[in-house]
Design an enzyme around this catalytic site. Structure first.
Site, PDB file in Angstrom:
ATOM      1  N   ASP A 104       0.837  -1.162   0.156  1.00  0.00           N
ATOM      2  CA  ASP A 104       0.074  -0.029   0.001  1.00  0.00           C
ATOM      3  C   ASP A 104       0.969   1.168  -0.108  1.00  0.00           C
ATOM      4  O   ASP A 104       1.955   0.960   0.563  1.00  0.00           O
ATOM      5  CB  ASP A 104      -0.882  -0.193   1.328  1.00  0.00           C
ATOM      6  CG  ASP A 104      -1.655  -1.191   1.418  1.00  0.00           C
ATOM      7  OD1 ASP A 104      -2.410  -1.742   0.667  1.00  0.00           O
ATOM      8  OD2 ASP A 104      -2.009  -1.494   2.669  1.00  0.00           O
TER       9      ASP A 104
HETATM   10  N1  URA Z   1      -1.074  -5.960   3.719  1.00  0.00           N
HETATM   11  C1  URA Z   1      -1.628  -4.767   4.004  1.00  0.00           C
HETATM   12  O1  URA Z   1      -2.562  -4.617   4.366  1.00  0.00           O
HETATM   13  N2  URA Z   1      -1.041  -4.066   3.439  1.00  0.00           N
HETATM   14  C2  URA Z   1      -0.033  -4.140   2.585  1.00  0.00           C
HETATM   15  O2  URA Z   1       0.817  -3.056   1.858  1.00  0.00           O
HETATM   16  C3  URA Z   1       0.657  -5.478   2.404  1.00  0.00           C
HETATM   17  C4  URA Z   1       0.011  -6.401   3.144  1.00  0.00           C
END
Ligand code: URA
Length: 247
Positions: A104
């Site tokens: 993310d």
């Molecule tokens: N899980 C998440 O919630 N975000 C990420 O970036 C990677 C795994």
């Protein structure tokens, strides 16, 4: 220039010529979307798209990088909102690399970048169960019961999550730092899992793919991966041959 298909597959680092012939016979190779099982077909790689197990074969030199992605970067190759993209952090890399999986915008940590579609496919294939390790700072103190629920699997978006391994690393005032090891890679998986048990994530960092750790890499920096590093991702056994990368 047109070349025999098995020779092209060997040049692209897929396998030796003999092994490439086996792959062709097994129907794992396609040219312009059509499976080719005949040996010796001559193909011009400039004019045709060759795929192996559905993944386009590239003829550039393969590279494998481990980046410590800072928060505030997207892992897509462009962004409609003009946010910074991880590729901006690379210098003097002429190959067109792409991230293996996603992180993310507000997650930091280990991100592999490569131009080798096979590595990406194997890391993300459930069959190889490549674990990803995350360090999550959450609000509150999760009870042992909630941790066990998450470890066994909870229902998220109508599906049960795969078993996870979780341990508490430390408590700080009203937050807790947890280590989570999972092999699923659904969008916002860790954030959703922890929010579902009432402990939303305040900070998230991926620390490892398999046994390949970020170690002392600095935020925003990257390093080239060796054969030994790639083995660590798959706990010792790389499921296919990599060409021309140092041990
Ligand atoms: N899980 C998440 O919630 N975000 C990420 O970036 C990677 C795994």
């Amino acid at each position: 220039m047109a070349e025999r298909l098995q020779k092209l597959l060997a040049q692209a680092g897929i396998a030796s010529r003999r092994k490439a012939e086996e792959f062709i016979r097994e129907g794992r190779v396609a040219v312009d979307g059509k499976v080719v099982t005949e040996l010796g077909l001559k193909i011009d790689p400039e004019q045709s798209v060759i795929t192996f197990d559905g993944v386009p074969v590239t003829f550039e030199e393969k590279i494998y990088l481990l980046l410590y992605k800072p928060a505030g970067y997207v892992t897509t190759l462009s962004d409609t909102h003009g946010r910074p993209i991880v590729i901006d952090l690379l210098q003097n890399i002429s190959q067109r690399v792409f991230p293996v999986g996603r992180l993310d915008f507000d997650t930091e940590g280990a991100l592999i970048l490569t131009n080798d579609g096979r590595l990406s496919q194997y890391i993300q294939h459930p069959r190889y169960e490549v674990n990803k390790t995350y360090e999550a700072t959450v609000t509150g103190i999760p009870s042992g019961k909630k941790i066990r629920q998450l470890e066994r699997g909870i229902i998220l978006d109508g599906h049960k999550t795969w078993p996870a391994k979780i341990r508490i690393l430390k408590h700080k005032k009203d937050t807790t730092v947890l280590e989570l090891i999972i092999h699923e890679g659904k969008k916002r998986q860790v954030r959703k899992m922890l929010a579902a048990v009432g402990h939303p994530v305040k900070k998230l960092k991926r620390t490892a793919y398999g046994n390949l750790q970020l170690e002392n890499l600095q935020q925003g920096k990257y390093r080239f991966l060796s054969q030994k590093d790639l083995k660590k991702i798959f706990s010792g056994k790389i499921p296919f041959t990599f060409s021309k990368i140092p041990d």
